[in-house]
Scaffold this motif. Structure first.
Motif, mmCIF file in Angstrom:
data_model
loop_
_atom_site.group_PDB
_atom_site.id
_atom_site.type_symbol
_atom_site.label_atom_id
_atom_site.label_comp_id
_atom_site.label_asym_id
_atom_site.label_seq_id
_atom_site.Cartn_x
_atom_site.Cartn_y
_atom_site.Cartn_z
ATOM 1 N N SER A 63 0.843 -1.208 0.000
ATOM 2 C CA SER A 63 0.000 0.000 0.000
ATOM 3 C C SER A 63 0.868 1.243 0.000
ATOM 4 N N LYS A 64 1.897 1.234 0.851
ATOM 5 C CA LYS A 64 2.795 2.400 0.919
ATOM 6 C C LYS A 64 3.534 2.571 -0.400
ATOM 7 N N ALA A 65 3.968 1.458 -0.971
ATOM 8 C CA ALA A 65 4.767 1.539 -2.214
ATOM 9 C C ALA A 65 3.940 2.084 -3.376
ATOM 10 N N CYS A 66 2.632 1.828 -3.376
ATOM 11 C CA CYS A 66 1.786 2.235 -4.514
ATOM 12 C C CYS A 66 1.253 3.664 -4.386
ATOM 13 N N ALA A 67 1.380 4.270 -3.205
ATOM 14 C CA ALA A 67 0.807 5.615 -3.015
ATOM 15 C C ALA A 67 1.445 6.613 -3.973
ATOM 16 N N ILE A 96 2.065 -15.664 -6.576
ATOM 17 C CA ILE A 96 0.603 -15.432 -6.595
ATOM 18 C C ILE A 96 0.199 -14.450 -5.500
ATOM 19 N N ASP A 97 0.532 -14.745 -4.244
ATOM 20 C CA ASP A 97 0.130 -13.826 -3.164
ATOM 21 C C ASP A 97 0.752 -12.447 -3.393
ATOM 22 N N GLY A 98 2.003 -12.432 -3.823
ATOM 23 C CA GLY A 98 2.690 -11.155 -4.060
ATOM 24 C C GLY A 98 1.978 -10.341 -5.129
ATOM 25 N N THR A 99 1.612 -10.984 -6.226
ATOM 26 C CA THR A 99 0.933 -10.273 -7.319
ATOM 27 C C THR A 99 -0.441 -9.786 -6.863
ATOM 28 N N PHE A 100 -1.123 -10.622 -6.109
ATOM 29 C CA PHE A 100 -2.445 -10.237 -5.595
ATOM 30 C C PHE A 100 -2.346 -9.017 -4.675
ATOM 31 N N ASN A 101 -1.371 -9.043 -3.758
ATOM 32 C CA ASN A 101 -1.176 -7.895 -2.849
ATOM 33 C C ASN A 101 -0.912 -6.620 -3.626
ATOM 34 N N LEU A 102 -0.110 -6.744 -4.656
ATOM 35 C CA LEU A 102 0.236 -5.559 -5.439
ATOM 36 C C LEU A 102 -0.994 -5.036 -6.180
ATOM 37 N N LEU A 103 -1.789 -5.936 -6.750
ATOM 38 C CA LEU A 103 -3.003 -5.507 -7.457
ATOM 39 C C LEU A 103 -3.976 -4.820 -6.510
ATOM 40 N N GLU A 104 -4.137 -5.392 -5.337
ATOM 41 C CA GLU A 104 -5.037 -4.779 -4.353
ATOM 42 C C GLU A 104 -4.559 -3.383 -3.962
ATOM 43 N N ALA A 105 -3.253 -3.272 -3.721
ATOM 44 C CA ALA A 105 -2.691 -1.967 -3.332
ATOM 45 C C ALA A 105 -2.823 -0.985 -4.490
ATOM 46 N N ALA A 106 -2.601 -1.446 -5.712
ATOM 47 C CA ALA A 106 -2.664 -0.574 -6.896
ATOM 48 C C ALA A 106 -4.086 -0.057 -7.086
ATOM 49 N N ARG A 107 -5.037 -0.948 -6.926
ATOM 50 C CA ARG A 107 -6.448 -0.572 -7.068
ATOM 51 C C ARG A 107 -6.812 0.506 -6.042
ATOM 52 N N ALA A 108 -6.430 0.270 -4.783
ATOM 53 C CA ALA A 108 -6.779 1.222 -3.718
ATOM 54 C C ALA A 108 -6.099 2.573 -3.943
ATOM 55 N N ALA A 109 -4.896 2.541 -4.506
ATOM 56 C CA ALA A 109 -4.139 3.787 -4.680
ATOM 57 C C ALA A 109 -4.513 4.519 -5.964
ATOM 58 N N GLY A 110 -5.362 3.910 -6.789
ATOM 59 C CA GLY A 110 -5.761 4.563 -8.045
ATOM 60 C C GLY A 110 -4.660 4.564 -9.095
ATOM 61 N N VAL A 111 -3.797 3.538 -9.058
ATOM 62 C CA VAL A 111 -2.752 3.398 -10.088
ATOM 63 C C VAL A 111 -3.425 3.259 -11.455
ATOM 64 N N GLN A 112 -2.803 3.851 -12.477
ATOM 65 C CA GLN A 112 -3.428 3.817 -13.803
ATOM 66 C C GLN A 112 -3.174 2.496 -14.534
ATOM 67 N N ARG A 113 -1.899 2.047 -14.538
ATOM 68 C CA ARG A 113 -1.575 0.878 -15.365
ATOM 69 C C ARG A 113 -0.540 -0.009 -14.689
#
Ligand code: UD2
Length: 327
Positions: A63-67, A96-113
């Motif tokens: 989450s912090k990394a994607c802000a 798998i868990d790593g990619t999922f965590n990153l996607l969740e964090a990206a979604r919450a942070a409003g990452v574009q791509r």
């Protein structure tokens, strides 16, 4: 200006991307847990990036990394077929868990791509050649399954949440900075290092298996294009990234031996469990949608790679001599 996040930034492919972004003057956050990544891969640019030591499995850290980030290059993984057979749980958690965590964090942070390092291993052995993205996948090893699950998750996050996702199916990438010294190292780095040390590489099986070996600079190009291509052309899609040219392991061994002046013939061992026989990409989709055009061919890639390992080898020998003299 966009802020980029590169995961696995201290690894082989991640470090090439991080260097390329810094050269372009981009703002880069570089994430690695340094389990296989090396700080020396970021030498010369460490003052120009925001380097975060964190693990993909840590959701809070993601989450912090994607802000504040707009574009992610997700290269962090445990990329090995044999490791995933030896230790499927660790490999599953990272991939798998790593990619999922990153996607969740990206979604919450409003990452574009998010541009994702997918794998040609998704095709397995059943597909006719050359392999096209429209073919049904047939993963065999746990690693191949894990990388494919990542692709499916990306597609879902595009369809459901509108996060623009692009999966690049890498076909056996090689080049400078690929780690040569682990039992799980890619074959090219491993063979070059062994030949330089005058050890004898072992070919698993009869050596007639083939790979669409792809030099790293082509992969950097594909990623940079995937980051900026229009969403209507690329979002939610999967692309083969290769040269579109298969080479057998026997052929590769002999070419490396010729470039290095190495005289020993190969030794042959039993075939490796979970190994794919032939891997050969149709790259027309990437050409059309991304404007991808591989510029460094197989032989030129081998020459550049060998030259880099030779230089590192000479540096190491000089250091050893110095240490001997001062001892
Ligand atoms: C798979 C994927 C590749 C990438 C990689 C993870 C396929 C076709 N490719 O690569 O795209 O995701 O995983 O980094 O699935 N070999 C020897 N002797 C050795 C080491 C390897 O003969 O000491 C052989 C091995 O059996 C295989 C070939 O070399 O046939 C390539 O092996 P690798 O481990 O470099 O990569 P591979 O094909 O598993």
């Amino acid at each position: 200006m966009a802020v980029y996040l590169v995961t696995g930034a201290a690894g082989f492919i991640g470090s090439w991307l991080t260097h390329a972004l810094v050269e372009r003057g981009e703002t880069v956050r570089a994430l690695d847990n340094f389990s296989t990544g090396r700080r020396e891969n970021l030498a010369g640019i460490s003052g120009k990036i925001d380097l975060i030591g964190a693990d993909l499995r840590n959701a809070d850290a993601m989450s912090k990394a994607c802000a504040g980030v707009q574009i992610i290059f997700h290269q962090g993984a445990l990329p090995s077929v044999p490791l995933s057979i030896q230790d499927p749980r660790t490999s599953h958690a990272a991939n798998i868990d790593g990619t999922f965590n990153l996607l969740e964090a990206a979604r919450a942070a409003g990452v574009q791509r998010i541009v994702y390092a997918a794998s040609s291993s998704a095709y397995g052995n059943k597909n006719p050649l050359p392999q096209q993205e429209s073919m049904p996948p047939g993963p065999i090893s746990p690693y191949a399954v894990q990388k494919l699950v990542g692709e499916l998750y990306l597609r879902s996050y595009w369809e459901i949440f509108g996060l623009e996702t692009v999966a690049l199916r890498y076909f056996n990438i090689f080049g400078p900075r690929q780690a040569p010294d682990s039992p799980y190292s890619g074959v090219m780095a491993k063979f070059i290092r062994m030949m330089l040390d005058n050890d004898q590489p072992v070919i698993f099986g009869d050596g007639e298996q083939s790979r669409d070996f792809t030099y790293i600079e082509n992969v950097v190009q594909a990623n940079l294009k995937a980051a900026t291509a229009p969403a209507e052309k690329v979002a939610g899609r999967v692309f083969n990234i290769a040269c579109g040219e298969p080479h057998t392991l026997n052929e590769t061994y002999h070419l490396l031996a010729e470039i290095l002046g190495y005289k020993n013939p190969p030794q042959y061992g039993p075939p490796r469990e979970g190994d794919i026989q032939h891997s050969y990409a149709d790259i027309s989709a990437a050409r059309e949608a991304l404007g991808y055009d591989p510029t460094v061919d197989f032989v030129e890639g081998l020459r550049r790679t060998v030259a880099w390992y030779q230089e590192k080898h000479q540096e190491k020998q000089k250091e050893m001599k110095k240490a001997e003299v001062s001892a």
